[in-house]
Design a protein around this motif. Sequence first.
Motif, PDB file in Angstrom:
ATOM      1  N   TRP A 207     -20.830-107.036  49.102  1.00 22.12           N
ATOM      2  CA  TRP A 207     -21.416-107.228  47.427  1.00 22.12           C
ATOM      3  C   TRP A 207     -20.598-106.944  46.487  1.00 22.12           C
ATOM      4  N   ARG A 208     -19.847-105.751  46.316  1.00 23.53           N
ATOM      5  CA  ARG A 208     -19.221-105.370  45.111  1.00 23.53           C
ATOM      6  C   ARG A 208     -17.775-105.531  45.266  1.00 23.53           C
TER       7      ARG A 208
ATOM      8  N   GLN B 101     -18.518-109.535  43.819  1.00 23.71           N
ATOM      9  CA  GLN B 101     -18.512-109.349  42.420  1.00 23.71           C
ATOM     10  C   GLN B 101     -17.125-109.714  41.723  1.00 23.71           C
TER      11      GLN B 101
ATOM     12  N   GLN C 170     -17.258-112.564  38.808  1.00 19.75           N
ATOM     13  CA  GLN C 170     -17.089-112.232  37.578  1.00 19.75           C
ATOM     14  C   GLN C 170     -15.753-113.103  37.013  1.00 19.75           C
TER      15      GLN C 170
ATOM     16  N   SER D 141     -23.201-111.017  37.551  1.00 21.71           N
ATOM     17  CA  SER D 141     -24.480-110.028  37.938  1.00 21.71           C
ATOM     18  C   SER D 141     -25.718-110.785  38.320  1.00 21.71           C
TER      19      SER D 141
ATOM     20  N   LEU E  56     -25.331-112.634  41.432  1.00 20.09           N
ATOM     21  CA  LEU E  56     -25.234-111.606  42.599  1.00 20.09           C
ATOM     22  C   LEU E  56     -26.497-111.060  43.054  1.00 20.09           C
TER      23      LEU E  56
ATOM     24  N   SER F 276     -27.922-104.683  39.399  1.00 21.53           N
ATOM     25  CA  SER F 276     -26.339-105.237  39.808  1.00 21.53           C
ATOM     26  C   SER F 276     -25.815-105.375  38.215  1.00 21.53           C
TER      27      SER F 276
ATOM     28  N   THR G  98     -22.258-103.490  37.834  1.00 17.70           N
ATOM     29  CA  THR G  98     -21.004-104.227  37.491  1.00 17.70           C
ATOM     30  C   THR G  98     -20.477-103.553  36.301  1.00 17.70           C
TER      31      THR G  98
ATOM     32  N   GLU H  42     -12.622-100.589  39.356  1.00 19.15           N
ATOM     33  CA  GLU H  42     -13.249-101.260  40.343  1.00 19.15           C
ATOM     34  C   GLU H  42     -13.112-100.386  41.557  1.00 19.15           C
TER      35      GLU H  42
END
Length: 291
Positions: A156-157, A161, A165, A174, A177, A215, A219, A227
């Motif tokens: 997911w991230r 993401q 993004q 966000s 997602l 989310s 983010t 990150e």
Amino acid sequence: MNIRRRSAVLCGVRRHPLLAYFALSYTVTWLAWLPYILSRNGIGALPFRVPDVLGSSQTLGILPGAYLGPVLAAFVVTAVADGRAGLRRWAARLVRWRVSVRWYLAVLFAVPAVCVLATLPLGVLPRVPSLGVLAAYLPLLVLQFLTTGVAEEPGWRDFAQPRLQARYGPLAGSLILGPLWGAWHLPLFLTEWAGWPDVDWAMAAEFIGGAVLLSVVMTWVFNRTGESLPLIMLFHANVNTVFSLLWAEMFPSLDAFADSLHALAIGAGAAAVILVVTTRGRLGAPARPAT
């Protein structure tokens, strides 16, 4: 699969990596969850129960599918769409531990504090947790990190993401997602995970809404920490640990599932609004170069 069809599939994955990721993640996870859903831990269509391991049927019923879906989909789609260079970037975020210690302390202490404060509008004052619960907190947090955090966030991230993004911006990404992440859990509402058969489907809608709000917060954490996936996994694991252990001890008169969704929505919603306003929707993302 013949060469022409295989080539068409690979071309489709390269052209639409996000669509391929979500489709593969959902398909693999939901197929792996199907025996659990059909068992007596779920709707009871099959005459067996998934045995408890580590105190819960979720260890064998849910974790394999959770591991297989997001992580496998992220790895496969990254390898096809971006090759070895993409895999190196994906893997680099997985081991990006070197973040200021203040972020680790903030995640460890701010998450429980916000969850407790967000429960107060429900009209119940917290009880002091027992020493046994406090002693169990750190081991369960580590377990949640190695299970929920490791199973979900590399997909997911780490995969979705950054792509969302880059394409839509941090806030819109966000908001895209969040529902997809939340809806991925929907089959579990047909199991004892959500208290089946006593399930109000409004709870499922609230769960997805909470995932959207959470989310937005995640983010911001993701961007502000360069990150860092380990920190995101710790954040996710801590939210789960609070509501699966600490929260029920501090608010025993509240429903452990339904009311915890209310608290999550209140806490994540307040945090999301503050972050969107104070960052003007950038959520910690670097400013785009002027054109």
